[in-house]
Design a protein around this motif. Structure first.
Motif, mmCIF file in Angstrom:
data_model
loop_
_atom_site.group_PDB
_atom_site.id
_atom_site.type_symbol
_atom_site.label_atom_id
_atom_site.label_comp_id
_atom_site.label_asym_id
_atom_site.label_seq_id
_atom_site.Cartn_x
_atom_site.Cartn_y
_atom_site.Cartn_z
ATOM 1 N N ALA A 531 0.843 -1.201 0.000
ATOM 2 C CA ALA A 531 0.000 0.000 0.000
ATOM 3 C C ALA A 531 0.879 1.252 0.000
ATOM 4 O O ALA A 531 1.902 1.310 0.695
ATOM 5 N N ASP A 532 0.501 2.244 -0.820
ATOM 6 C CA ASP A 532 1.194 3.524 -0.838
ATOM 7 C C ASP A 532 0.194 4.611 -1.201
ATOM 8 O O ASP A 532 -1.034 4.379 -1.149
ATOM 9 N N ALA A 533 0.695 5.778 -1.549
ATOM 10 C CA ALA A 533 -0.201 6.897 -1.844
ATOM 11 C C ALA A 533 -1.095 6.596 -3.035
ATOM 12 O O ALA A 533 -2.217 7.101 -3.129
ATOM 13 N N ARG A 534 -0.626 5.749 -3.980
ATOM 14 C CA ARG A 534 -1.437 5.430 -5.158
ATOM 15 C C ARG A 534 -2.251 4.164 -4.970
ATOM 16 O O ARG A 534 -3.410 4.089 -5.400
ATOM 17 N N VAL A 535 -1.690 3.160 -4.293
ATOM 18 C CA VAL A 535 -2.371 1.870 -4.127
ATOM 19 C C VAL A 535 -2.995 1.813 -2.730
ATOM 20 O O VAL A 535 -2.292 1.717 -1.715
ATOM 21 N N HIS A 536 -4.296 1.927 -2.676
ATOM 22 C CA HIS A 536 -5.005 1.887 -1.384
ATOM 23 C C HIS A 536 -5.385 0.458 -0.996
ATOM 24 O O HIS A 536 -5.480 0.142 0.195
ATOM 25 N N PHE A 537 -5.633 -0.394 -1.962
ATOM 26 C CA PHE A 537 -6.028 -1.782 -1.687
ATOM 27 C C PHE A 537 -5.083 -2.719 -2.446
ATOM 28 O O PHE A 537 -5.297 -3.024 -3.621
ATOM 29 N N PRO A 538 -4.010 -3.170 -1.810
ATOM 30 C CA PRO A 538 -3.049 -4.043 -2.513
ATOM 31 C C PRO A 538 -3.673 -5.281 -3.141
ATOM 32 O O PRO A 538 -3.227 -5.694 -4.216
ATOM 33 N N PRO A 539 -4.718 -5.912 -2.558
ATOM 34 C CA PRO A 539 -5.314 -7.076 -3.233
ATOM 35 C C PRO A 539 -5.944 -6.735 -4.580
ATOM 36 O O PRO A 539 -6.226 -7.626 -5.366
ATOM 37 N N HIS A 540 -6.190 -5.428 -4.865
ATOM 38 C CA HIS A 540 -6.786 -5.031 -6.140
ATOM 39 C C HIS A 540 -5.752 -4.912 -7.252
ATOM 40 O O HIS A 540 -6.118 -4.644 -8.406
ATOM 41 N N VAL A 541 -4.473 -5.087 -6.931
ATOM 42 C CA VAL A 541 -3.406 -4.851 -7.908
ATOM 43 C C VAL A 541 -2.508 -6.091 -7.983
ATOM 44 O O VAL A 541 -2.152 -6.671 -6.961
ATOM 45 N N LYS A 542 -2.152 -6.473 -9.214
ATOM 46 C CA LYS A 542 -1.203 -7.553 -9.424
ATOM 47 C C LYS A 542 -0.108 -7.072 -10.380
ATOM 48 O O LYS A 542 -0.395 -6.376 -11.367
ATOM 49 N N ARG A 543 1.135 -7.494 -10.090
ATOM 50 C CA ARG A 543 2.272 -7.082 -10.910
ATOM 51 C C ARG A 543 3.089 -8.310 -11.281
ATOM 52 O O ARG A 543 3.315 -9.192 -10.439
ATOM 53 N N PHE A 544 3.532 -8.355 -12.531
ATOM 54 C CA PHE A 544 4.404 -9.447 -12.934
ATOM 55 C C PHE A 544 5.385 -8.956 -13.990
ATOM 56 O O PHE A 544 5.159 -7.948 -14.657
ATOM 57 N N GLU A 545 6.455 -9.713 -14.140
ATOM 58 C CA GLU A 545 7.537 -9.350 -15.047
ATOM 59 C C GLU A 545 7.740 -10.497 -16.037
ATOM 60 O O GLU A 545 7.925 -11.649 -15.631
ATOM 61 N N ALA A 546 7.662 -10.175 -17.341
ATOM 62 C CA ALA A 546 7.907 -11.160 -18.391
ATOM 63 C C ALA A 546 9.098 -10.697 -19.225
ATOM 64 O O ALA A 546 9.454 -9.510 -19.223
ATOM 65 N N TYR A 547 9.691 -11.663 -19.922
ATOM 66 C CA TYR A 547 10.877 -11.340 -20.722
ATOM 67 C C TYR A 547 10.533 -11.412 -22.199
ATOM 68 O O TYR A 547 9.861 -12.338 -22.653
ATOM 69 N N MET A 548 11.003 -10.407 -22.963
ATOM 70 C CA MET A 548 10.696 -10.310 -24.374
ATOM 71 C C MET A 548 11.271 -11.513 -25.118
ATOM 72 O O MET A 548 12.390 -11.952 -24.838
ATOM 73 N N PHE A 549 10.490 -12.057 -26.035
ATOM 74 C CA PHE A 549 10.908 -13.245 -26.762
ATOM 75 C C PHE A 549 10.401 -13.153 -28.190
ATOM 76 O O PHE A 549 9.665 -12.237 -28.559
ATOM 77 N N SER A 550 10.809 -14.102 -29.002
ATOM 78 C CA SER A 550 10.295 -14.215 -30.368
ATOM 79 C C SER A 550 9.663 -15.583 -30.530
ATOM 80 O O SER A 550 9.847 -16.474 -29.696
ATOM 81 N N ILE A 551 8.903 -15.756 -31.586
ATOM 82 C CA ILE A 551 8.275 -17.039 -31.866
ATOM 83 C C ILE A 551 8.835 -17.562 -33.174
ATOM 84 O O ILE A 551 8.786 -16.878 -34.206
ATOM 85 N N ALA A 552 9.382 -18.770 -33.126
ATOM 86 C CA ALA A 552 9.965 -19.356 -34.333
ATOM 87 C C ALA A 552 8.882 -19.659 -35.346
ATOM 88 O O ALA A 552 7.719 -19.856 -35.007
ATOM 89 N N ASP A 553 9.285 -19.703 -36.618
ATOM 90 C CA ASP A 553 8.303 -19.970 -37.672
ATOM 91 C C ASP A 553 7.755 -21.379 -37.592
ATOM 92 O O ASP A 553 6.610 -21.645 -37.925
#
Length: 594
Positions: A531-553
């Protein structure tokens, strides 16, 4: 007279042996005087009956060995004499000693009688009561506990017997005006002397006078947290001690848990007290039992026994909106040898966060420790099981000679909104009001952060955003229109496609059933939300990190290195649930950035 020796049964004794037996020999001018105490070692007692009276005699056979010289002939003469001696009959009238304790209630009192003392050649055959004749075996079968007891030197015996006041052979007479009851026992002992089998008897009358005592009563009930046991001892002072579970009610215990009245007292104990035992465990309740006994302090006989078992509504499993579960396992009576600290979840590597000799507490996430998930209509059910590892269960059964088994299923239900948004409601606790699941539209926003701080985000005009292969993408998904702290956002399925159509192929799954794709070589990383000045309800927010990739033909498979590609930029459409995302561009591949 040259030499004088003494012996017993034709065996000569030396000076030390005679002194040990208290024998003495005195030689005068005219006599040789021998003194032997009656009952001394070397002799024996024998029982006799005369006119139905009990007598005993003592028999011993001393020996004298003499050597003298004749005054005239001057010749030595040796002489040995054996002289058996038996005393006159000595009266030994047997006595009945009454050891009956009178400081108890009539229902628990017994006559404790001892008849004696007799020689070892006397046996008890039967006992005659006013209404019947019983052999010793029949007396014991009736519960009279007839026993033969011997003296420490194994020369004498007595006969002990216990007759309960409640037995019909005991005569009872109540004197209401005096407030007493008289208990009388009349009996004739039938005895016999061996080996001549000479019978004789001994009669006795014993009685006991007890004040009229109203037996105490024990009652009990339970509230939501405690046992309440009330002991009413009526018009008498307490004449008993109280055993609560396996612990005596002492002063310290009484100060903490006892409330006294004029003629009663109440013991209040929590259901989780070590003095109680857990009989069974259910999903929303624990059945606990408290045993109370009133004991006679002199012989530890039970005056009153009372057992109270109640079911207490308790939530042993709690489900939280952030995808974590807690479970409390309790040691039940049917598994006395169990060590709660050895319990595990379905994954044996997941042990308790805390444990003692009665409890084990577990804290884990729904995507760990072997937790399973299945869908039932619009409900997600997460299940796990607390048990003892197989090797420990086998070891426990080997040491206890019994087949003890401990299994406790724990589960969490999450009710999904039928609009297929990313919000799921946790089930309320069983002891709280339950609201039926409602329907409606929830607004969800998905944004790409500029870095891992999640403080600034790309705007509409920034797209398409350009990223190199294997560079991180920081996504934030937020429930924007709800202020209900009990609502939690769950990322169930997230994937990437090459086309704007969310259902187009090829596609690559990033998040499956709320978890990272196990086939992804660079798995998604979830970030906690505070929780911070922007996020009042942490259960309402989810964060994740993905890595850029390509798809083979050739195949739908992400790659950090593209071995077969065209000189075209790759656009990806990221989707979570039914929420598509702006396209992100993989920078044109050249040897310099490959």
């Amino acid at each position: 007279m040259l030499e004088v020796y003494m012996g017993i049964d034709a065996k000569r004794l030396d000076t030390e042996e005679m002194a040990a037996r208290n024998y003495s020999v005195l030689v005068t001018e005219a006599h040789i005087i021998v003194e032997i105490p009656v009952g001394a070692v070397g002799g024996y007692f024998k029982s006799h009956i005369q006119d139905d009276q009990y007598f005993v005699t003592y028999t011993i056979e001393p020996m004298l060995e003499l050597l003298w010289i004749e005054e005239v002939a001057h010749e030595n003469t040796s002489y040995k004499v054996l002289f058996p001696i038996t005393t006159p009959p000595m009266a030994r009238p047997p006595q009945v000693r009454n050891y009956t304790p009178l400081d108890t209630v009539p229902e628990q009192a017994v006559f404790v009688l001892e008849l004696g003392t007799f020689n070892l050649d006397v046996e008890l055959l039967n006992i005659t009561f006013p209404t019947m004749v019983l052999t010793v075996a029949e007396c014991n079968a009736r519960g009279f506990n007839v026993q033969e007891q011997r003296s420490p030197d194994n020369t004498l015996k007595t006969f002990r017997m216990e007759v309960p006041f409640s037995d019909p052979v005991v005569f009872k007479e109540r004197r209401a005006e005096q407030g007493v009851t008289t208990f009388t026992l009349q009996l004739i002992y039938g005895l016999v002397i061996f080996p001549e089998y000479a019978p004789f008897s001994h009669s006795a009358v014993v009685d006991a006078v007890l004040l009229d005592i109203v037996p105490p009563s024990v009652t009990g009930n339970c509230d939501q947290e405690n046992f309440h046991i009330t002991v009413d001892y009526r018009n008498q002072e307490p004449f008993f001690v109280v055993l609560v579970g396996k612990r005596l009610l002492n002063h310290e215990f009484a100060q903490q848990y006892l409330t006294e009245g004029d003629t009663d007292f109440t013991i209040t104990l929590p259901f989780s007290s070590p003095d109680a035992v857990f009989e069974s465990v259910h999903s929303s309740s624990v059945r606990s039992r408290l045993d109370v006994a009133l004991l006679n302090p002199y012989n530890n006989m039970t005056i009153k026994y009372f057992s109270l078992a109640c079911s207490f509504l308790k939530t042993l499993t709690e489900c939280f909106s952030n995808g974590t579960m807690t479970a409390l396992a309790v040691k039940v009576e049917s598994a006395p040898g169990l060590n709660p600290g050895q319990l595990t979840l379905s994954d044996p590597a997941c042990g308790p966060t805390y444990s003692d000799d009665r409890f084990a507490y577990f804290h884990f996430t729904v995507n760990s420790c072997g937790t399973t998930r299945k869908f039932i209509n619009n409900v997600m059910l997460y299940e796990n099981e607390i048990s003892l590892p197989d090797e420990l269960e086998v070891k426990l059964n080997a040491t206890t000679s019994s087949e003890e088994e401990y299994q406790l299923k724990v589960s969490c239900y999450y009710v999904a909104n039928i609009t297929r948004t990313l919000a799921f409601l946790t089930r309320p606790r069983d002891n709280e009001p339950f609201a039926e699941t409602g329907t409606g539209r929830l607004m969800v926003r998905m944004r790409l952060a500029q870095d891992a701080s999640y403080n600034t985000f790309h705007q509409e005009e920034d797209y398409p955003v350009v990223r190199y292969l294997r560079q991180p993408l920081h996504f934030e998904v937020e429930l924007t229109t709800s202020s209900d702290p009990k609502v939690a956002l769950v990322l169930d399925h997230c994937w990437a496609t090459l086309n704007e159509d969310r259902d187009s192929r090829p596609r690559w799954n990033l998040i499956i059933n709320g978890c990272e794709n196990p086939e992804d070589p660079y798995r998604v990383v979830f970030h906690p939300v505070e929780a911070d000045a922007r996020v009042h309800f942490p259960p309402h927010v989810k964060r994740f990190e993905a890595y850029m990739f390509s798809i083979a033909d050739d195949a739908v498979e992400p790659s950090g290195q593209v071995t077969k590609f065209t000189q075209q930029s790759l656009f990806f459409n990221f989707v979570c649930g039914n929420h598509p995302f702006k396209r992100i561009l993989t920078k044109k591949l050249t040897p310099s950035n490959l």
